[in-house]
Design a protein around this motif. Structure first.
Motif, PDB file in Angstrom:
ATOM      1  N   SER A  95      14.166 -20.785 -25.268  1.00 38.99           N
ATOM      2  CA  SER A  95      14.448 -20.261 -26.603  1.00 38.99           C
ATOM      3  C   SER A  95      13.786 -21.119 -27.667  1.00 38.99           C
ATOM      4  N   ASN A  96      13.926 -20.683 -28.917  1.00 38.49           N
ATOM      5  CA  ASN A  96      13.359 -21.459 -30.018  1.00 38.49           C
ATOM      6  C   ASN A  96      14.267 -22.637 -30.375  1.00 38.49           C
ATOM      7  N   PRO A 126      12.629 -24.815 -22.775  1.00 39.66           N
ATOM      8  CA  PRO A 126      11.339 -24.128 -22.757  1.00 39.66           C
ATOM      9  C   PRO A 126      10.150 -24.957 -22.281  1.00 39.66           C
ATOM     10  N   HIS A 127      10.417 -26.141 -21.742  1.00 37.34           N
ATOM     11  CA  HIS A 127       9.332 -27.074 -21.413  1.00 37.34           C
ATOM     12  C   HIS A 127       8.910 -26.852 -19.965  1.00 37.34           C
ATOM     13  N   SER A 137      10.071 -16.337 -21.915  1.00 35.41           N
ATOM     14  CA  SER A 137       9.121 -15.897 -22.930  1.00 35.41           C
ATOM     15  C   SER A 137       7.916 -16.822 -23.027  1.00 35.41           C
ATOM     16  N   SER A 138       6.718 -16.256 -22.879  1.00 34.96           N
ATOM     17  CA  SER A 138       5.490 -17.045 -23.028  1.00 34.96           C
ATOM     18  C   SER A 138       5.378 -17.620 -24.429  1.00 34.96           C
ATOM     19  N   GLN A 139       5.856 -16.867 -25.418  1.00 36.87           N
ATOM     20  CA  GLN A 139       5.731 -17.309 -26.810  1.00 36.87           C
ATOM     21  C   GLN A 139       6.552 -18.557 -27.102  1.00 36.87           C
ATOM     22  N   PHE A 281      16.794  -8.222 -22.391  1.00 33.26           N
ATOM     23  CA  PHE A 281      16.652  -9.651 -22.637  1.00 33.26           C
ATOM     24  C   PHE A 281      15.207  -9.985 -22.959  1.00 33.26           C
ATOM     25  N   ASP A 282      14.983 -10.442 -24.176  1.00 30.27           N
ATOM     26  CA  ASP A 282      13.698 -11.016 -24.570  1.00 30.27           C
ATOM     27  C   ASP A 282      12.514 -10.111 -24.214  1.00 30.27           C
TER      28      ASP A 282
END
Length: 377
Positions: A95-96, A126-127, A137-139, A281-282
């Motif tokens: 996630s962000n 996200p690492h 999510s790739s973003q 989801f996402d």
């Protein structure tokens, strides 16, 4: 008030007993005997330590990523308790930064309020590695910033796990995380054998869902799977739903991995303990068909596995005893988290986190779960 449960059978993590009393006061086990003045209750079945799930994305129709609030944590804990889980780590999928901070603040509140069943938090990404991202999510895949490091190093989050790809996070950073009480797991990674070994040397102690979303064992390149199976000090989580890992592959891994180092996880989504069969989801539409969750792209998308099913699958797929399978769901995750003195086995002074199983067939079902001495059903 003192309560004494007298079970037909009791497994304390080491020994299986018959007609064995266990006395509880103020949420703790105080004796393996009847105690004067206690309220005695006879329970039919097998009483064992409550299960511990280190990777729980959702339950009860709620997903942590989507509904980051106390109601979600309560729904997750209640849903999974139906299947024997008395302690869990709510898991935030890649996630962000704002969502990571929001989750950390939520977990801090839950831990301070002693929300039943909530041990801490698992940040899965996200690492991580783009080639092994799964439905992440790739973003949002990125390196580990100082802001994120500061969040993970907070001392008010209870037990902390961070899943990361060692090819994208330095050994120096892993050491900082470990020095601040984080259990570093390697996963969603395309790392080489050497990169995985360097992360282990820096203090990583776990592997997230063995075989899934990690570089595979090859004849000339052991890669991450090889490092996981060869290392004698680390723990491997494994999803035994019959979809994520072939039963024979799981059996081979169980035989290869050091004793007491393989633990059951569910990686469960919001469908557990609910009537939900679809979720979004996402960017992924996810459908439950039978006992399998897949996205519209055909990828596995978490699991619809609960812990008692994982235990039963372990006995059948790995050809092991029920007591060994129970330890994979309780004692071994407790040892991984360093809480075996209070959870994961039944001992004087430990939390009264218990699960009662039926004994009428070869696939036990959960009859009741106690968290801190309080029955859920």
């Amino acid at each position: 008030m003192i309560t004494t449960l007298i079970a037909d059978h009791l497994f304390d993590g080491k020994t299986l007993h018959s007609n064995h009393p266990i006395s509880i006061k103020d949420g703790k086990i105080i004796a393996f005997d009847t105690v004067k003045g206690a309220i005695e209750t006879k329970v039919s079945g097998l009483l064992t330590a409550g299960f511990i799930d280190t990777q729980v994305n959702g339950g009860g129709g709620c997903l942590l990523n989507q509904n980051t609030n106390l109601q979600t944590l309560t729904a997750m804990s209640t849903a999974h308790a139906k299947y024997g889980t008395s302690s869990l780590l709510p898991t935030l999928i890649t996630s962000n930064l704002n969502k990571i901070e929001q989750t950390a603040n939520l977990i801090s509140t839950a831990v301070a309020q002693h929300t039943p069943g909530i041990l801490g938090v698992h940040f899965e990404g996200p690492h991580i590695s783009e080639p092994k991202k799964g439905i992440h999510s790739s973003q949002q895949i990125r390196g580990l910033s100082q802001q994120e490091l500061d969040i993970y190093c907070r001392d008010d989050l209870g037990i902390k796990i961070v899943t990361l790809a060692p090819e994208n996070v330095s050994s120096e950073t892993i050491k900082i995380l470990v020095d601040h009480g984080v259990h570093v797991c390697l996963g969603h990674s395309n790392a080489s054998f050497e990169q995985a070994q360097a992360a282990l040397a820096a203090g990583a102690t776990g592997f997230t869902h063995l075989f899934n979303a990690m570089s595979a064992l090859e004849s000339r390149a052991p890669n991450m799977v090889g490092a996981a199976l060869l290392d004698e000090q680390s723990w491997c989580g494994i999803i035994l739903d019959g979809h994520h890992v072939h039963p024979s592959t799981a059996k081979l891994a169980y035989r290869a991995k050091a004793a007491r180092k393989m633990m059951l996880v569910t990686d469960s989504m919001s469908t557990i303990g609910s009537e939900q069969t679809q979720l979004h989801f996402d960017g992924h539409d996810i459908n439950l068909v039978g006992d399998k969750l897949t996205s519209n792209s055909g990828q596995l998308a978490g699991s619809a596995l609960n812990m008692i099913t994982a235990v039963n699958n372990a006995t059948h797929m790995l050809d092991i005893s029920l007591t060994d399978a129970l330890n994979m769901a309780s004692l071994y995750p407790a040892e991984f988290l360093g809480i075996e003195g209070s959870r994961g086995q039944l001992s004087i002074g430990a939390n009264a986190d218990l699960t009662l199983l039926s004994t009428t067939n070869s696939s036990p079902r959960v009859l009741n779960t106690w968290i801190g001495g309080k029955a859920i059903f």
